[in-house]
Design an enzyme around this catalytic site. Structure first.
Site, PDB file in Angstrom:
ATOM      1  N   SER A 226       0.840  -1.195   0.000  1.00 37.88           N
ATOM      2  CA  SER A 226       0.000   0.000   0.000  1.00 37.88           C
ATOM      3  C   SER A 226       0.881   1.253   0.000  1.00 37.88           C
ATOM      4  CB  SER A 226      -0.954  -0.038   1.194  1.00 37.88           C
ATOM      5  OG  SER A 226      -1.974   0.920   1.049  1.00 37.88           O
TER       6      SER A 226
ATOM      7  N   LYS B 211     -19.912  17.661   3.363  1.00 36.45           N
ATOM      8  CA  LYS B 211     -18.972  17.875   4.460  1.00 36.45           C
ATOM      9  C   LYS B 211     -18.820  16.604   5.285  1.00 36.45           C
ATOM     10  CE  LYS B 211     -16.297  20.041   7.298  1.00 36.45           C
ATOM     11  NZ  LYS B 211     -14.917  20.371   6.887  1.00 36.45           N
TER      12      LYS B 211
END
Length: 341
Positions: free
Chosen positions: A169, A221
């Site tokens: 990763s 948001k």
């Protein structure tokens, strides 16, 4: 029973006194540190050639008798004297860095100073070797760590990345910047993907008649939440953000390793070193020890480590944290070791 009670009372008083003394010492150290400007860390440099030489000489002194050892040292002295008279070109230099990555890529703070230091001297004739170990973590943290390594490439200094255990990763995001990637045969590599997960306890709260309000200014948001009720629209937006991040990850890896069939390896899978070589995720199968020991025969090899100076409180906290980590690791190893028998 009376003796035990008295002993317990004495023990309690002793422990209380020791704790009180420790509190006073820590408080005194804290006041002193506040009164002084925070001291910077220090760059530590060691020459690995001397380390390897010391290992060899220790073995020679154990295996050879006195006459053999004397003859060997005499011949080495003559060789060094002869070499000193010859005006040979300066040896190339190899700068060795270590990066042991946690989920926040905390080692980036030291890495940035090490790279700044070596770039003040390194030339394209030199080489930087990064011994990397990381299973990945936060995107922005490993993005910054990768950007630090990119400084080496931009300066035209060759960068070799050695992976002995794992570079997955975010770890592979860093590794791919190397002009050459060297892996141990059974190191774990890849995991070119993005994952995000979080629990949601909204139904549990509702069951107990507990309301949780999420107020936002801006439609996206907050997409998914732990306590509030998640919507399908929020899930779609969250997945869209993950897909965008994954595409950026793929583009980044492709930029530094264009030879990869990126869609085949960017599935989130991991491979062992021997399989990663076939996928062109790495260039060679070798341990970092073998690579550096070979380099030390023809180059001057320097290990760089930037050490932060920590306060007394930090040292005490790290010691306690390290003890807990060792206990947990020991028990985890005992629980899982049978899988490898």
């Amino acid at each position: 029973m009376e003796f035990l009670a008295e002993y317990a009372s004495f023990l309690a008083k002793t422990v209380t006194l020791v704790v009180a003394i420790l509190v006073v010492l820590i408080s005194f150290a804290a006041l002193r540190s506040k009164g002084r400007r925070k001291s910077a860390g220090q760059l530590q440099v060691s020459k690995l050639n001397d380390f390897y030489k010391g290992l060899r000489e220790r073995l020679e002194s154990s295996l050879l008798d006195k006459d053999q050892l004397k003859a060997l040292r005499k011949s080495e002295g003559k060789a060094e004297k002869k070499k000193g008279k010859q005006k040979a070109e300066a040896k190339p230099r190899v700068f060795v860095l270590d990066f042991d990555g946690d989920i926040k890529a905390s080692a980036t703070e030291s890495l940035r100073h090490e790279i700044t230091a070596l770039l003040s001297l390194a030339t394209p004739k030199d080489e930087v070797v990064l011994r990397l170990e990381s299973g990945g973590g936060m995107v922005h943290s490993y993005g910054l760590a990768s950007s630090q390594l990119a400084r080496i490439r931009q300066a035209g200094v060759p960068l070799t990345v050695c992976i002995d255990k794992v570079a997955a990763s975010g770890g592979y995001m860093m590794a791919c910047i190397g002009e050459k990637i060297i892996s141990a045969p059974f190191a774990i590599l890849g995991s070119i993907g993005v994952v995000a997960q979080l629990p949601n306890v909204n139904r549990l709260l509702k069951k107990h008649d507990i309301d949780f309000e999420v107020l936002t200014a801006g439609e996206y948001k907050r997409t998914l939440t732990v306590f509030g009720e998640n919507t399908e629209k929020g899930r779609e937006k969250f997945q869209e953000d993950l897909d965008i991040t994954h595409q950026l990850f793929k583009n980044f890896v492709s930029r530094y390793r264009p030879q990869l069939a990126i869609d085949e390896v960017a599935t989130g899978e991991v491979w062992l070193g021997v399989a990663a070589l076939d996928k062109q995720l790495v260039d060679e199968l070798q341990t970092s020890d073998e690579y550096l020991a070979t380099k030390a025969k023809t180059a001057e090899v320097f290990h760089l480590h930037y050490a932060e100076r920590k306060s007394l409180q930090e040292r005490v906290g790290l010691a306690a944290s390290g003890s807990v980590d060792r206990v947990l690791l020991t028990w985890w190893s005992r629980l899982t070791q049978q899988r490898f028998w």
